[in-house]
Enzyme design. Structure first.
Site, PDB file in Angstrom:
ATOM      1  N   ARG A  46      38.112  92.294  59.503  1.00 24.28           N
ATOM      2  CA  ARG A  46      37.935  91.828  60.447  1.00 24.28           C
ATOM      3  C   ARG A  46      36.958  91.732  61.296  1.00 24.28           C
ATOM      4  O   ARG A  46      37.342  90.143  61.681  1.00 24.28           O
ATOM      5  CB  ARG A  46      39.292  92.888  61.393  1.00 24.28           C
ATOM      6  CG  ARG A  46      39.802  92.700  63.033  1.00 24.28           C
ATOM      7  CD  ARG A  46      40.737  92.563  63.380  1.00 24.28           C
ATOM      8  NE  ARG A  46      40.422  93.767  63.808  1.00 24.28           N
ATOM      9  CZ  ARG A  46      39.540  94.768  64.641  1.00 24.28           C
ATOM     10  NH1 ARG A  46      39.112  93.947  65.108  1.00 24.28           N
ATOM     11  NH2 ARG A  46      39.417  95.562  64.443  1.00 24.28           N
ATOM     12  N   TYR A  98      49.286  67.755  70.864  1.00 17.58           N
ATOM     13  CA  TYR A  98      50.405  69.048  70.138  1.00 17.58           C
ATOM     14  C   TYR A  98      51.470  70.037  70.542  1.00 17.58           C
ATOM     15  O   TYR A  98      50.725  70.759  71.654  1.00 17.58           O
ATOM     16  CB  TYR A  98      49.053  69.230  69.106  1.00 17.58           C
ATOM     17  CG  TYR A  98      50.101  70.690  68.353  1.00 17.58           C
ATOM     18  CD1 TYR A  98      50.524  70.121  67.202  1.00 17.58           C
ATOM     19  CD2 TYR A  98      50.574  71.736  68.191  1.00 17.58           C
ATOM     20  CE1 TYR A  98      51.966  70.833  66.065  1.00 17.58           C
ATOM     21  CE2 TYR A  98      50.376  72.976  67.167  1.00 17.58           C
ATOM     22  CZ  TYR A  98      51.218  72.170  66.356  1.00 17.58           C
ATOM     23  OH  TYR A  98      52.649  73.291  65.074  1.00 17.58           O
ATOM     24  N   ASP A 169      40.940  67.850  68.845  1.00 16.47           N
ATOM     25  CA  ASP A 169      41.482  68.430  66.948  1.00 16.47           C
ATOM     26  C   ASP A 169      41.664  67.337  66.500  1.00 16.47           C
ATOM     27  O   ASP A 169      42.277  66.407  66.362  1.00 16.47           O
ATOM     28  CB  ASP A 169      42.806  68.844  68.311  1.00 16.47           C
ATOM     29  CG  ASP A 169      44.005  69.139  66.782  1.00 16.47           C
ATOM     30  OD1 ASP A 169      44.035  69.488  65.902  1.00 16.47           O
ATOM     31  OD2 ASP A 169      45.423  69.370  67.364  1.00 16.47           O
ATOM     32  N   LYS A 194      47.469  71.752  57.194  1.00 14.27           N
ATOM     33  CA  LYS A 194      47.831  70.322  57.091  1.00 14.27           C
ATOM     34  C   LYS A 194      47.391  69.676  55.691  1.00 14.27           C
ATOM     35  O   LYS A 194      47.229  70.432  54.702  1.00 14.27           O
ATOM     36  CB  LYS A 194      47.453  69.657  57.891  1.00 14.27           C
ATOM     37  CG  LYS A 194      48.215  70.440  59.548  1.00 14.27           C
ATOM     38  CD  LYS A 194      50.037  70.752  59.275  1.00 14.27           C
ATOM     39  CE  LYS A 194      50.381  71.397  61.096  1.00 14.27           C
ATOM     40  NZ  LYS A 194      49.912  71.038  61.717  1.00 14.27           N
TER      41      LYS A 194
HETATM   42  C1  PLP Z   1      50.316  71.750  63.055  1.00 10.89           C
HETATM   43  C2  PLP Z   1      48.613  71.417  64.315  1.00 10.89           C
HETATM   44  C3  PLP Z   1      48.601  72.603  65.004  1.00 10.89           C
HETATM   45  C4  PLP Z   1      48.961  73.655  64.718  1.00 10.89           C
HETATM   46  O1  PLP Z   1      48.104  74.367  63.659  1.00 10.89           O
HETATM   47  P1  PLP Z   1      49.442  75.752  63.000  1.00 10.89           P
HETATM   48  O2  PLP Z   1      48.505  75.751  61.623  1.00 10.89           O
HETATM   49  O3  PLP Z   1      50.543  75.317  62.707  1.00 10.89           O
HETATM   50  O4  PLP Z   1      49.196  77.029  63.233  1.00 10.89           O
HETATM   51  C5  PLP Z   1      47.806  71.658  65.845  1.00 10.89           C
HETATM   52  N1  PLP Z   1      47.284  70.623  65.768  1.00 10.89           N
HETATM   53  C6  PLP Z   1      48.075  69.956  65.465  1.00 10.89           C
HETATM   54  C7  PLP Z   1      47.456  68.347  65.614  1.00 10.89           C
HETATM   55  C8  PLP Z   1      48.838  69.849  64.574  1.00 10.89           C
HETATM   56  O5  PLP Z   1      49.097  69.318  63.958  1.00 10.89           O
END
Ligand code: PLP
Length: 368
Positions: A46, A98, A169, A194
């Site tokens: 961890r 998001y 992001d 993603k």
């Molecule tokens: C999916 C997503 C997140 C969150 O990510 P997770 O892996 O689902 O926790 C944050 N920002 C954007 C733009 C996303 O598409």
């Protein structure tokens, strides 16, 4: 191991993070471990990590000439950034943010820990003004799902109040299309669920930064909150990264074709794609992005019509999420926390299927 700075990112994604001693396996091994042999080296995963996450972080860090910290999910990565804030901090979010990040900020605001201000990412003046009084500017560009573009260069170069962090992001663009740290962001964030994973089979997140004190604070947050990635997930994410450039290239080429055709389709009311000349910020997108991405949002007449189209598709999967090899589509206003969106807005994440098959599927579902 090859050095990132000598290589095109596409070559780095294939060659980075590999073991390098004679007799080592070619690939970084899947190394499940909670603890290690003492007395030397790391003791506990961890806090000390695993060889598998380290390989993933080496590739992701090298890709942005930065240091990377991997997390259990994109939201865990976002939460680690929020964990850096002092009580009473002001956080600025995109109006089209998001929904998980919006909810995270709203929850903390309701508990009195911070206050939230929201602006359209296209309203550069509003962000420049906020930079002089906020503690965290959280940008998304392109946004999810309206695909608005922030002028990252202008916002990144503007003066910020002392300690104010600029975080982008970068999930939609990926570092292959846009590198926020190059234009003044302190931290770049991605949901590895993603494009990095790319196969809809893992949850993961990553932060990159060039600032050592932020790196240390974010690692400490991950350690204390236990927001560490699973070893299998890190292994799959690394495997996904090897083909990310190919997948993204194919998907965004197809997205461009489909966006042009959707924009002309009689059943489509509006098509949003940064690569279309009709996108209100097309020129900025063309200047700022290496590619326009594989997400296309298009509006049909109503919620009912949108649901009908999603159900009629055969090849394109009716499912949430994005950035995978398979194309997925979702009516976003049906998602909890996204009810404010146009009711007939469908977010299409284009995968790597043959573009003519995708078009046949879309056209037949729209005409059905
Ligand atoms: C999916 C997503 C997140 C969150 O990510 P997770 O892996 O689902 O926790 C944050 N920002 C954007 C733009 C996303 O598409």
């Amino acid at each position: 191991m090859s050095k990132r700075r000598e290589l095109d990112p596409r070559s780095w994604l294939v060659s980075g993070g590999r073991p390098s001693s004679p007799g080592d396996p070619l690939n970084a091994p899947l190394a499940p471990a909670s603890n290690y042999q003492l007395p030397a080296g790391r003791s506990y995963a961890r806090s000390g990590g695993t060889p598998t996450w380290e390989a993933l972080e080496a590739v992701l860090g090298g890709l942005e000439s930065a240091r990377a910290i991997s997390f259990a999910s994109g939201m865990a990565a976002a939460a680690a950034v929020f964990d850096l804030l002092k009580p009473g901090a002001t956080v600025v979010l995109p109006d089209d943010c998001y929904h998980g990040v919006s909810a995270l900020a709203a929850g903390r605001a309701a508990a009195g820990a911070l206050s939230v201000e929201r602006h359209a990412v296209s309203d550069t003046e509003a962000w420049l003004g906020a930079a002089t009084r906020a503690d965290l500017l959280w940008l998304e560009s392109p946004t999810n799902p309206l695909l608005s573009i922030a002028d990252l260069r202008a916002i990144g170069a503007a003066p910020r109040s002392e300690g104010c962090l600029l975080v982008v992001d970068n999930t939609f663009a990926t570092p292959l299309n846009q590198q926020p740290l190059d234009v003044g962001a302190d931290i770049s964030m991605q949901s590895a669920t993603k494009f990095i994973g790319g196969h809809s089979d893992l949850l993961g997140g990553v932060l990159t930064t060039r600032r050592d004190e932020l790196f240390d604070a974010l690692v400490e947050s991950r350690t204390l909150l236990g927001a560490t990635p699973g070893t299998l997930e890190a292994y799959l994410a690394l495997r996904g990264l090897r083909t990310m450039a190919l997948r993204l290239e194919t998907a965004q080429a197809s997205a461009g074709v489909l966006a042009e055709r959707l924009a002309e389709h009689p059943r489509v009311v509006r098509t949003r794609y940064p690569g279309l000349a009709s996108h209100p910020q097309h020129a900025l997108a063309a200047d700022q992005l290496g590619g326009f991405g594989s997400l296309v949002s298009f509006d049909v007449e109503s919620a009912g019509e949108g649901d009908r189209v999603c159900a009629a598709l055969r090849l394109i999967q009716h499912a949430t999420s994005l950035g995978a090899v398979e194309s997925t589509i979702e009516r976003r206003a049906a998602v909890h926390g996204q009810e404010h969106l146009p009711p007939g807005l469908l977010r299409l994440s284009v995968g790597i299927e043959a573009v003519e098959d995708l078009w046949t599927d879309l056209d037949s579902a729209l005409e059905a």
